[in-house]
Motif scaffolding. Structure first.
Motif, PDB file in Angstrom:
ATOM      1  N   ILE A 130     -21.319  29.347  -9.543  1.00  0.00           N
ATOM      2  CA  ILE A 130     -20.318  30.325  -9.083  1.00  0.00           C
ATOM      3  C   ILE A 130     -18.985  30.075  -9.780  1.00  0.00           C
ATOM      4  O   ILE A 130     -18.328  31.013 -10.255  1.00  0.00           O
ATOM      5  N   HIS A 131     -18.580  28.823  -9.862  1.00  0.00           N
ATOM      6  CA  HIS A 131     -17.321  28.477 -10.542  1.00  0.00           C
ATOM      7  C   HIS A 131     -17.382  28.920 -12.008  1.00  0.00           C
ATOM      8  O   HIS A 131     -16.431  29.507 -12.532  1.00  0.00           O
TER       9      HIS A 131
ATOM     10  N   LEU B 107     -28.297  23.660 -14.863  1.00  0.00           N
ATOM     11  CA  LEU B 107     -28.031  23.216 -13.487  1.00  0.00           C
ATOM     12  C   LEU B 107     -29.310  23.096 -12.650  1.00  0.00           C
ATOM     13  O   LEU B 107     -29.242  22.722 -11.482  1.00  0.00           O
ATOM     14  N   GLY B 108     -30.459  23.461 -13.238  1.00  0.00           N
ATOM     15  CA  GLY B 108     -31.723  23.340 -12.524  1.00  0.00           C
ATOM     16  C   GLY B 108     -31.974  24.437 -11.503  1.00  0.00           C
ATOM     17  O   GLY B 108     -32.700  24.249 -10.530  1.00  0.00           O
TER      18      GLY B 108
ATOM     19  N   ARG C 125     -29.801  26.567  -1.424  1.00  0.00           N
ATOM     20  CA  ARG C 125     -28.910  27.703  -1.212  1.00  0.00           C
ATOM     21  C   ARG C 125     -29.318  28.822  -2.158  1.00  0.00           C
ATOM     22  O   ARG C 125     -29.660  28.570  -3.315  1.00  0.00           O
ATOM     23  N   SER C 126     -29.281  30.052  -1.649  1.00  0.00           N
ATOM     24  CA  SER C 126     -29.593  31.230  -2.462  1.00  0.00           C
ATOM     25  C   SER C 126     -28.423  32.205  -2.376  1.00  0.00           C
ATOM     26  O   SER C 126     -27.894  32.432  -1.290  1.00  0.00           O
ATOM     27  N   VAL C 127     -28.024  32.763  -3.513  1.00  0.00           N
ATOM     28  CA  VAL C 127     -26.897  33.690  -3.548  1.00  0.00           C
ATOM     29  C   VAL C 127     -27.175  34.862  -4.486  1.00  0.00           C
ATOM     30  O   VAL C 127     -27.997  34.775  -5.401  1.00  0.00           O
TER      31      VAL C 127
ATOM     32  N   GLY D  78     -31.038  27.196  -5.636  1.00  0.00           N
ATOM     33  CA  GLY D  78     -31.149  25.792  -6.005  1.00  0.00           C
ATOM     34  C   GLY D  78     -30.331  24.943  -5.052  1.00  0.00           C
ATOM     35  O   GLY D  78     -29.953  25.394  -3.969  1.00  0.00           O
ATOM     36  N   GLN D  79     -30.050  23.722  -5.472  1.00  0.00           N
ATOM     37  CA  GLN D  79     -29.252  22.822  -4.650  1.00  0.00           C
ATOM     38  C   GLN D  79     -27.851  23.404  -4.483  1.00  0.00           C
ATOM     39  O   GLN D  79     -27.278  23.968  -5.423  1.00  0.00           O
ATOM     40  N   ALA D  80     -27.302  23.289  -3.279  1.00  0.00           N
ATOM     41  CA  ALA D  80     -26.016  23.896  -2.952  1.00  0.00           C
ATOM     42  C   ALA D  80     -24.915  23.504  -3.930  1.00  0.00           C
ATOM     43  O   ALA D  80     -24.105  24.340  -4.342  1.00  0.00           O
ATOM     44  N   GLU D  81     -24.883  22.248  -4.344  1.00  0.00           N
ATOM     45  CA  GLU D  81     -23.853  21.784  -5.277  1.00  0.00           C
ATOM     46  C   GLU D  81     -23.990  22.473  -6.630  1.00  0.00           C
ATOM     47  O   GLU D  81     -22.991  22.872  -7.241  1.00  0.00           O
TER      48      GLU D  81
END
Length: 93
Positions: free
Chosen positions: A60-61, A31-32, A5-7, A51-54
């Motif tokens: 974000i949190h 978080l890598g 996921r990219s944001v 990175g990985q969605a999780e």
């Protein structure tokens, strides 16, 4: 298995001159994630992360409050095309 996921996250509040980019780099690296944190001329900070969605969700949190030196008023999250961030490590500019 989690997917890539990219944001782009724009963070508003007292987020410049308080170490926000440095702490964001530390958290994203933990978080890598790859990407960058950059001060913008309007006083906000732009965070581009991939990175990985999780792990993205955890970043974000974290960005909703940031480090204790900052005062976050609002964040805006924009999804980017997965795989669009080419950085090999997270950097603060």
């Amino acid at each position: 298995m989690s997917q890539l996921r990219s944001v782009r996250v724009q963070v508003y509040g007292i987020v410049q001159g308080v170490g926000f980019r440095y702490y964001t780099q530390q958290e994203a690296s933990r978080l890598g994630l790859c990407g960058r944190a950059t001060n913008l001329s309007d006083g906000s900070v732009e965070v581009i992360a991939q990175g990985q969605a999780e792990a993205i969700e955890k970043l974000i949190h974290w960005l909703k409050s940031g480090p204790r030196t900052a005062s976050v008023d609002e964040i805006e999250v924009t999804e980017l095309a997965a795989g669009s961030v080419s950085a090999s490590a997270f950097r603060a500019y």
